[in-house]
Design a protein around this motif. Sequence first.
Motif, mmCIF file in Angstrom:
data_model
loop_
_atom_site.group_PDB
_atom_site.id
_atom_site.type_symbol
_atom_site.label_atom_id
_atom_site.label_comp_id
_atom_site.label_asym_id
_atom_site.label_seq_id
_atom_site.Cartn_x
_atom_site.Cartn_y
_atom_site.Cartn_z
ATOM 1 N N CYS A 125 11.692 0.344 -6.061
ATOM 2 C CA CYS A 125 10.814 1.440 -5.639
ATOM 3 C C CYS A 125 9.889 1.851 -6.778
ATOM 4 O O CYS A 125 10.309 1.936 -7.920
ATOM 5 C CB CYS A 125 11.659 2.628 -5.185
ATOM 6 N N ARG A 126 8.673 2.081 -6.465
ATOM 7 C CA ARG A 126 7.707 2.442 -7.516
ATOM 8 C C ARG A 126 6.601 3.293 -6.913
ATOM 9 O O ARG A 126 6.374 3.297 -5.701
ATOM 10 C CB ARG A 126 7.107 1.181 -8.134
ATOM 11 N N GLN A 127 5.884 3.986 -7.793
ATOM 12 C CA GLN A 127 4.754 4.797 -7.356
ATOM 13 C C GLN A 127 3.518 3.916 -7.372
ATOM 14 O O GLN A 127 3.273 3.196 -8.323
ATOM 15 C CB GLN A 127 4.531 5.963 -8.335
ATOM 16 N N GLU A 128 2.748 3.981 -6.305
ATOM 17 C CA GLU A 128 1.469 3.236 -6.311
ATOM 18 C C GLU A 128 0.340 4.164 -5.896
ATOM 19 O O GLU A 128 0.552 5.114 -5.146
ATOM 20 C CB GLU A 128 1.547 2.056 -5.328
ATOM 21 N N MET A 129 -0.864 3.863 -6.395
ATOM 22 C CA MET A 129 -2.037 4.670 -6.030
ATOM 23 C C MET A 129 -2.664 4.079 -4.779
ATOM 24 O O MET A 129 -2.869 2.871 -4.682
ATOM 25 C CB MET A 129 -3.064 4.656 -7.180
ATOM 26 N N ARG A 130 -2.895 4.937 -3.805
ATOM 27 C CA ARG A 130 -3.588 4.489 -2.585
ATOM 28 C C ARG A 130 -4.936 5.173 -2.523
ATOM 29 O O ARG A 130 -5.037 6.381 -2.768
ATOM 30 C CB ARG A 130 -2.776 4.903 -1.347
ATOM 31 N N THR A 131 -5.973 4.411 -2.165
ATOM 32 C CA THR A 131 -7.301 5.003 -2.037
ATOM 33 C C THR A 131 -7.659 5.093 -0.564
ATOM 34 O O THR A 131 -7.601 4.102 0.158
ATOM 35 C CB THR A 131 -8.331 4.099 -2.747
ATOM 36 N N THR A 132 -7.986 6.287 -0.114
ATOM 37 C CA THR A 132 -8.435 6.432 1.291
ATOM 38 C C THR A 132 -9.864 6.964 1.288
ATOM 39 O O THR A 132 -10.235 7.779 0.441
ATOM 40 C CB THR A 132 -7.535 7.405 2.070
ATOM 41 N N GLN A 133 -10.643 6.496 2.279
ATOM 42 C CA GLN A 133 -12.039 6.928 2.344
ATOM 43 C C GLN A 133 -12.127 8.126 3.275
ATOM 44 O O GLN A 133 -11.713 8.070 4.438
ATOM 45 C CB GLN A 133 -12.894 5.782 2.865
ATOM 46 N N LEU A 134 -12.662 9.223 2.742
ATOM 47 C CA LEU A 134 -12.774 10.445 3.557
ATOM 48 C C LEU A 134 -14.112 10.499 4.292
ATOM 49 O O LEU A 134 -14.242 11.163 5.301
ATOM 50 C CB LEU A 134 -12.629 11.690 2.674
ATOM 51 N N GLY A 135 -15.088 9.817 3.739
ATOM 52 C CA GLY A 135 -16.426 9.840 4.335
ATOM 53 C C GLY A 135 -17.322 8.956 3.484
ATOM 54 O O GLY A 135 -16.842 8.318 2.553
ATOM 55 N N PRO A 136 -18.638 8.894 3.831
ATOM 56 C CA PRO A 136 -19.522 8.027 3.050
ATOM 57 C C PRO A 136 -19.501 8.466 1.575
ATOM 58 O O PRO A 136 -19.792 9.613 1.271
ATOM 59 C CB PRO A 136 -20.917 8.210 3.661
#
Lengths: 219, 348
Positions: free
Chosen positions: B161-172
């Motif tokens: 188990c590990r921490q990972e960074m996730r990138t989500t797009q909120l808008g343009p």
Amino acid sequence: SKQLGLRVAEHIEPLIVLMNVGTDAGKHNSELSYVTCGSLVKLLNTRHNVRLHSHDVKYGSGSGQQSVTGVENADDSNSYWQIRGKPNRPCKRGVAIKCGEAIRITHMKTGRNLHSHRFNSPLSNNQEVSAFGESGEGDDLDVWAVQCDNDHWERDEAVRFKHVGTDVYLSVTGEQYGHPIRGQREVHGMKSANQNNWWRSMEGVFIQPSQEPLRHDEL
Amino acid sequence: MKLPIISPFLTCRRDFYQILGVTKSASIRDIKKAYRKLALQLHPDRNQDDPKAQDKFADLGAAYEVLSDEEKRKQYDAYGEDGLKEGHHGSHNDIFSSFFGDFGFMFGGNRQQQDRNIPRGNDIILDLEVTLEEVYSGNFVEVVRNKPIAREAPGKRKCNCRQEMRTTQLGPGRFQMTQEMVCDECPNVKLVNEERTLEVEIEQGVRDEMEYPFIGEGEPHIDGEPGDLRFRIKVLKHPVFERRGDDLYTNVTISLVEALVGFKMEIVHLDGHKVHIERDKVTKPGARMWKKGEGLPNFDNINIRGSLIITFDVEFPQTQLDEQQKEGIRSLLKQGSVQKVYNGLQGY
């Protein structure tokens, strides 16, 4: 004869001891089924299924000394305790502990002795049990008597530990701590002998008696 | 024509005593000691250039298995190797690891130099009390190690188990980075208690705080390797002898008469042999006698021994003297009055 092999026990129940518990060449005693002086053991409270445990965390109340708890997991080296003789009366290495014998139970990692005194335990208001001393040396309140029915402390039998200074039994009644030791149970001393103060030896390093070293007595 | 040289290692009727390098009357302790020493030397990992290394090592294991077992040794002594009733049980690995632990054969480099990413279980350190008698003569301590071992179980579990960074797009042109716990799936394991015997050698001349590691005999790690079990030697105080390095110190109280006229005595040493002491001159209080070779064996070379240093103190007679005895002593000893006054402390 001695087989040097692995023996598997699928349960936490009495372990199947090495099959050939015979004598070796020479006068070699077999104390395979006993807890012996100098051995390292983990102690399981049979009612609540937790192992006696200590760590570098101090009580926030009572004496403020190092805390002693019960933990669920079986693979923590902070649950190892060494069985030793009373202060100034070392027991002989490898000899089985007698029922009724007074011992000290020393926490392997921190070198502090299982200890009790007239302070209240934080969760249940029973008597506080702490880990006390330095490098295995504390005081007379470090002494506990092993109570069992047979002649000697058998590895696969439950025993009680009675505190010699205050006459309480080492016990767990199920109260749990929160953060930072979430889930660990309170270990305390209580006056009455009941289902909560039975303990069994589990994992460990059990020392067998040695032959005396060679003697060259002149004729 | 040359006669073939029959090596103890290569015939079917092997001389187990010769393989271990011990006499026919060797004690079980001698046999364990010989095995332990040779096992380190002959291990195939250490002799990668020798094509016969495997055979020699196997022979060593067979020799130990027979000679360390009272029954088998009797049969062997009477009937030879052919006369042994059963085949050989137990792999040599079991025997080897009872002296050194599971991974003891990884020579040439610490375990730490292995892949650092493999998590390791905790180490266990056991303080092993030893007597000065054992330091002098050596000994073996047998221990039973009962430990939890990770075994396969049905189902799966979360691991790594590990921490990972996730990138989500909120808008343009607008992004958000969040941290998420991500786990892999691994086969399920459960901890099962297993038991084995280990042999710890108390080597002659061993010093306080020296450690004997048994690799892999420590606590398990569910996702990695077990830690080690280390025996840390604690030499107990002795009522008669004090150790300083390889030397032994002891004190002897003699009577005033013995101090003046001489004496003969014996000191019983750590293994029971007697050290003879003889004086025919005056022995002053605080006098020291040096007995070379009567100290402890040196750990690195047991053929070298330290010395035994004996310090004498004198016990004066308990009774007071009457006038006649006092006159007698004055005339016997013929020592004039001294009465020198001086500062004996000098700052101490």
